[in-house]
Motif scaffolding. Structure first.
Motif, mmCIF file in Angstrom:
data_model
loop_
_atom_site.group_PDB
_atom_site.id
_atom_site.type_symbol
_atom_site.label_atom_id
_atom_site.label_comp_id
_atom_site.label_asym_id
_atom_site.label_seq_id
_atom_site.Cartn_x
_atom_site.Cartn_y
_atom_site.Cartn_z
ATOM 1 N N TYR A 71 8.453 49.824 55.040
ATOM 2 C CA TYR A 71 9.258 50.238 56.922
ATOM 3 C C TYR A 71 9.265 49.262 57.699
ATOM 4 O O TYR A 71 10.168 49.284 58.311
ATOM 5 C CB TYR A 71 7.328 50.481 57.283
ATOM 6 N N LYS A 72 8.928 47.642 57.464
ATOM 7 C CA LYS A 72 9.617 47.258 58.129
ATOM 8 C C LYS A 72 11.337 46.631 57.991
ATOM 9 O O LYS A 72 11.716 46.251 58.798
ATOM 10 C CB LYS A 72 8.705 45.298 57.838
ATOM 11 N N PHE A 117 3.319 38.137 48.050
ATOM 12 C CA PHE A 117 4.646 38.421 47.058
ATOM 13 C C PHE A 117 4.845 39.963 47.127
ATOM 14 O O PHE A 117 6.063 39.504 46.797
ATOM 15 C CB PHE A 117 3.932 38.304 45.411
ATOM 16 N N ALA A 118 4.156 40.591 46.946
ATOM 17 C CA ALA A 118 4.779 42.032 47.395
ATOM 18 C C ALA A 118 5.990 42.491 48.951
ATOM 19 O O ALA A 118 7.458 42.662 48.501
ATOM 20 C CB ALA A 118 3.988 43.112 47.340
ATOM 21 N N ALA A 119 5.926 41.344 49.234
ATOM 22 C CA ALA A 119 6.363 41.133 50.495
ATOM 23 C C ALA A 119 7.316 40.335 50.779
ATOM 24 O O ALA A 119 8.282 40.067 51.121
ATOM 25 C CB ALA A 119 5.351 40.869 51.403
ATOM 26 N N PHE A 160 18.025 40.480 57.960
ATOM 27 C CA PHE A 160 16.563 40.877 57.841
ATOM 28 C C PHE A 160 15.893 39.981 56.837
ATOM 29 O O PHE A 160 15.318 39.427 57.451
ATOM 30 C CB PHE A 160 16.652 41.991 56.748
ATOM 31 N N THR A 161 17.422 39.233 56.348
ATOM 32 C CA THR A 161 15.933 38.422 55.237
ATOM 33 C C THR A 161 16.033 37.138 55.849
ATOM 34 O O THR A 161 15.083 36.349 56.152
ATOM 35 C CB THR A 161 17.346 38.015 54.101
ATOM 36 N N ALA A 162 17.013 37.132 56.781
ATOM 37 C CA ALA A 162 17.381 35.685 58.133
ATOM 38 C C ALA A 162 16.143 35.974 59.040
ATOM 39 O O ALA A 162 15.711 35.049 59.117
ATOM 40 C CB ALA A 162 18.276 35.619 58.907
ATOM 41 N N ALA A 216 16.475 48.889 59.950
ATOM 42 C CA ALA A 216 17.835 48.855 59.946
ATOM 43 C C ALA A 216 18.274 49.999 61.365
ATOM 44 O O ALA A 216 19.273 50.462 60.890
ATOM 45 C CB ALA A 216 18.183 49.735 58.619
ATOM 46 N N SER A 217 16.988 50.199 62.012
ATOM 47 C CA SER A 217 17.232 51.854 62.540
ATOM 48 C C SER A 217 17.384 51.306 63.673
ATOM 49 O O SER A 217 16.999 52.324 65.171
ATOM 50 C CB SER A 217 15.609 52.825 62.239
#
Length: 348
Positions: free
Chosen positions: A273-274, A23-25, A49-51, A279-280
Motif C-alpha cells: 500500500y505504501k 525484511f518483508a518491507a 519510491f526507493t530513494a 504511485a497514486s
C-alpha cells in the motif's frame, strides 16, 4: 532458570518477528508490461519510491495473463506484490477472488479518479488508448478517420492489427458507421458481431498480426506495413526516442485503463500500500507523462502537466472528441465467446 529461559525465548521470537517484518518491507516485486511503459514507471515511481523509503523494487514482466496471477495465488506462493493489470483482469480478479479489494479511503475515495476508471480490486494509474498510426515520411497526405484504416484502395498495403478481438471489433463497427456510444450495444447482438467480422473481412488478406507492444513501431519503421494499430505510448516513444515521424490518428481511439492490483497472499500488505499510495500521488502521475504519453487517472495530476506534454495525451480534449471507452464488463461477459469466434476467423 525456567523463567529466564522463557523470557529469552520470547525475546528471540519477538526479534525474529520484527526482523521478518523489516525484511518483508525491504523489497517489493512489481510486475508490469515491459518496454517503454515499464521504463516510465521505473523513472516516475520505482526510483523515487526507493530513494524516499529505502524499499528496493524488483521488476518483473508479463503479458497480462490473468491465469498466471490466479495460479500463483492458488498455489499459496504469491511472489508478485503489485501488478499493473488491464481493466478486464481487474474485473476478473475480483469476480474470481484472486485480487485483493482496494481500500479507496487511502487515496481520497473513488471520486479522486477519472469517472469510470475505478475498480473494486484495482486502483487506476494511467489512461491509454489503442489507436492507429502511419509513417508520415512515407505517406504525406495521411489517413484521418477510423474508416481510412480499412480503405485499401486509397492507401494500399499491409495493416498491422493486434491478434485479439479486443479493439478490432470496435474499430470495425465504427469504421462501418456505428456511433461510438452504440458500439457495445451493437456487439451484444449476433448481427452486430457478424457486421464487425464482415468489415474485417474487407482487409483480411492485408493484415499482419502483432502480439507484443514493441512490434507496431518496428513494423512501421521497416515499411512492412503502411498502418498499424498500437498503444499510443509506443508511437510517442518511437517519435521521441528513435526520432521517427509517425502520426497518430485519434479518430475512434479506444480508451482503456491500467490499474495497480494486489494479488491475494502478499507478505506485507502495508508495504505494498505504501508503494501504491506513492504511485497514486498527483506529483508521481504527472511525472510519468514526461516519459510516456499516457494520461493520469488521478484528476489532481492533470493540472501539474505542462501544455506541451498534455497535447500528446489521449485524454487531451482535442484528441478525445470521438473516443470510445472500453467496456470491461462487456468483455468480461463475452471475452471467451468472442475470442473463440475470432481465432476461428483468423484460422480460416
Amino acid at each position: 532458570m525456567q523463567i529466564k529461559s522463557l523470557t529469552m525465548t520470547l525475546s528471540a521470537l519477538a526479534l525474529s518477528a520484527a526482523c521478518g517484518s523489516a525484511f518483508a518491507a525491504d523489497s517489493l516485486t512489481i510486475t508490469s508490461w515491459g518496454g517503454a511503459y515499464q521504463k516510465s514507471q521505473e523513472e516516475a515511481y520505482y526510483k523515487p519510491f526507493t530513494a524516499k523509503t529505502g524499499i528496493k523494487i524488483t521488476q518483473e514482466e508479463y503479458n497480462g495473463e490473468a491465469a498466471r496471477i490466479r495460479a500463483m495465488v492458488e498455489s499459496g506462493n504469491t511472489t508478485w506484490d503489485a501488478i499493473d493489470v488491464d481493466a478486464a483482469t481487474a474485473q476478473q480478479g475480483c469476480d474470481e477472488g484472486f485480487l485483493t479489494p482496494i481500500d479507496y479511503s487511502k487515496f481520497g475515495g473513488k471520486e479522486a479518479f477519472v469517472k469510470g476508471s475505478t475498480f473494486d480490486c484495482g486502483i487506476p494509474t494511467i489512461i491509454y488508448s489503442t489507436i492507429y498510426a502511419y509513417d508520415a515520411d512515407k505517406i504525406k497526405d495521411g489517413p484521418k478517420t477510423i474508416g481510412d484504416l480499412f480503405d485499401t484502395k486509397k492507401w494500399p498495403g499491409k495493416r498491422a492489427l493486434q491478434k485479439t478481438p479486443f479493439g478490432n471489433l470496435e474499430f470495425a463497427l465504427m469504421a462501418e458507421g456505428v456511433p461510438a456510444d452504440k458500439v457495445y450495444e451493437t456487439l451484444k447482438t449476433k448481427e452486430g458481431v457478424e457486421k464487425a467480422f464482415k468489415k474485417l473481412d474487407t482487409i483480411k488478406k492485408d493484415i499482419v498480426w502483432w502480439e507484443a507492444g514493441a512490434q507496431p513501431p518496428q513494423l512501421l519503421a521497416s515499411g512492412e506495413v503502411v498502418m498499424t494499430t498500437a498503444w499510443n505510448g509506443r508511437i510517442f516513444n518511437a517519435n521521441k526516442v528513435d526520432k521517427k515521424n509517425f502520426k497518430i490518428v485519434w479518430d475512434g481511439q479506444l480508451l482503456d485503463y491500467d490499474l495497480w492490483a494486489i494479488p491475494k497472499g502478499v507478505k506485507d500488505l502495508d508495504a505494498v500500500y505504501k508503494f501504491v499510495e506513492f504511485a497514486s500521488s498527483p506529483e508521481a502521475q504527472a511525472e510519468q507523462t514526461k516519459y510516456i504519453s499516457y494520461g493520469p487517472a488521478l484528476l489532481a495530476a492533470t493540472a501539474k502537466i505542462a501544455p506541451d506534454i498534455l497535447k500528446d495525451l489521449p485524454t487531451a480534449p482535442e484528441n478525445a472528441k470521438t473516443a470510445l471507452a472500453n467496456d470491461p464488463v462487456f468483455w468480461g461477459d463475452n471475452k471467451e465467446e468472442l475470442l473463440k469466434r475470432f481465432n476461428t476467423w483468423v484460422a480460416q
